[in-house]
Scaffold this motif. Structure first.
Motif, PDB file in Angstrom:
ATOM      1  N   ALA A 202       0.827  -1.213   0.000  1.00 15.83           N
ATOM      2  CA  ALA A 202       0.000   0.000   0.000  1.00 15.83           C
ATOM      3  C   ALA A 202       0.858   1.259   0.000  1.00 15.83           C
ATOM      4  CB  ALA A 202      -0.935  -0.003   1.205  1.00 15.83           C
TER       5      ALA A 202
ATOM      6  N   LEU B  45      -0.519   3.083  -3.391  1.00 17.05           N
ATOM      7  CA  LEU B  45      -1.470   4.187  -3.238  1.00 17.05           C
ATOM      8  C   LEU B  45      -0.890   5.520  -3.725  1.00 17.05           C
ATOM      9  CD1 LEU B  45      -3.187   3.163   0.121  1.00 17.05           C
ATOM     10  CD2 LEU B  45      -4.003   2.787  -2.223  1.00 17.05           C
TER      11      LEU B  45
ATOM     12  N   ASP C 203     -13.134  -1.978   1.982  1.00 14.62           N
ATOM     13  CA  ASP C 203     -12.272  -0.927   2.525  1.00 14.62           C
ATOM     14  C   ASP C 203     -11.053  -0.705   1.634  1.00 14.62           C
ATOM     15  OD1 ASP C 203     -11.614   1.013   4.602  1.00 14.62           O
ATOM     16  OD2 ASP C 203      -9.984  -0.367   5.120  1.00 14.62           O
ATOM     17  N   MET C 204     -10.479  -1.778   1.114  1.00 10.69           N
ATOM     18  CA  MET C 204      -9.324  -1.628   0.227  1.00 10.69           C
ATOM     19  C   MET C 204      -9.740  -0.914  -1.058  1.00 10.69           C
ATOM     20  SD  MET C 204      -6.099  -1.968   0.039  1.00 10.69           S
ATOM     21  CE  MET C 204      -5.647  -3.188   1.274  1.00 10.69           C
TER      22      MET C 204
ATOM     23  N   ARG D 233     -12.077   1.257  -1.333  1.00  8.07           N
ATOM     24  CA  ARG D 233     -12.251   2.659  -0.955  1.00  8.07           C
ATOM     25  C   ARG D 233     -10.913   3.383  -0.911  1.00  8.07           C
ATOM     26  NH1 ARG D 233     -11.060   5.254   3.233  1.00  8.07           N
ATOM     27  NH2 ARG D 233     -10.718   3.414   4.523  1.00  8.07           N
ATOM     28  N   LYS D 234      -9.906   2.754  -0.309  1.00  8.40           N
ATOM     29  CA  LYS D 234      -8.578   3.369  -0.219  1.00  8.40           C
ATOM     30  C   LYS D 234      -7.978   3.597  -1.612  1.00  8.40           C
ATOM     31  CE  LYS D 234      -7.614   1.395   4.292  1.00  8.40           C
ATOM     32  NZ  LYS D 234      -6.877   0.368   5.062  1.00  8.40           N
ATOM     33  N   ILE D 235      -8.148   2.628  -2.474  1.00  8.18           N
ATOM     34  CA  ILE D 235      -7.626   2.750  -3.843  1.00  8.18           C
ATOM     35  C   ILE D 235      -8.339   3.870  -4.584  1.00  8.18           C
ATOM     36  CG2 ILE D 235      -7.484   1.561  -6.072  1.00  8.18           C
ATOM     37  CD1 ILE D 235      -7.056  -1.065  -4.393  1.00  8.18           C
TER      38      ILE D 235
ATOM     39  N   GLU E 149      -9.837   6.469  -3.319  1.00  2.08           N
ATOM     40  CA  GLU E 149      -9.405   7.751  -2.746  1.00  2.08           C
ATOM     41  C   GLU E 149      -8.034   8.171  -3.294  1.00  2.08           C
ATOM     42  OE1 GLU E 149      -9.548   7.293   1.517  1.00  2.08           O
ATOM     43  OE2 GLU E 149     -11.733   7.555   1.572  1.00  2.08           O
ATOM     44  N   ALA E 150      -7.136   7.221  -3.450  1.00  5.87           N
ATOM     45  CA  ALA E 150      -5.805   7.538  -4.001  1.00  5.87           C
ATOM     46  C   ALA E 150      -5.898   8.003  -5.444  1.00  5.87           C
ATOM     47  CB  ALA E 150      -4.880   6.324  -3.882  1.00  5.87           C
TER      48      ALA E 150
END
Length: 134
Positions: free
Chosen positions: A72, A76, A122-123, A125-127, A129-130
């Protein structure tokens, strides 16, 4: 207008996209990591345009790290850099790249029956957002 990306630019895009699929695979439930990786990879290799040409193969020689956190930490920021690079050099390809990443996330999440697991969601979502941070 022809867009020319440097080898480093191409590596950044490949690292970002293929790393995103790797992150989704790592977040997949036991036994489904292979399916997640397969579906995400198919989405990347199905891309068209400049992005499709760049993502046709996974990056070579990239050291992904030993943990999901290491991965990550690399992927990210690469997603954000890739989007910034494309927005500057080829805005239409930035949209293409973002859409390709979202399709890969959706394809990876569909490997589960029903809703994706909380970890996988959740992963994703993080991707996302990046990608959208650029």
């Amino acid at each position: 207008m022809s867009i020319t990306l440097t080898d480093q630019d191409k590596l950044t895009l490949q690292t970002a996209a293929w790393g995103a699929v790797s992150l989704m695979s790592a977040a997949g439930a036991a036994g489904s990591a292979h399916k997640v990786a397969t579906e995400g990879s198919i989405a990347l290799t199905s891309a068209t345009g400049l992005v499709g040409h760049v993502l046709a193969k996974a990056p070579k020689g990239v050291k992904w790290g030993k943990t999901v956190a290491d991965l990550a930490d690399q992927v990210l920021p690469a997603l954000t850099v890739a989007m910034s690079l494309l927005k500057q050099q080829a805005p239409a390809e930035a949209d293409n790249f973002r859409n390709t990443i979202i399709v890969a996330l959706d394809a990876a999440a569909r490997t589960h029956l029903g809703e994706p697991s909380p970890t996988l969601a959740d992963m994703a979502r993080k991707i996302t957002e990046a990608v959208d941070a650029a």
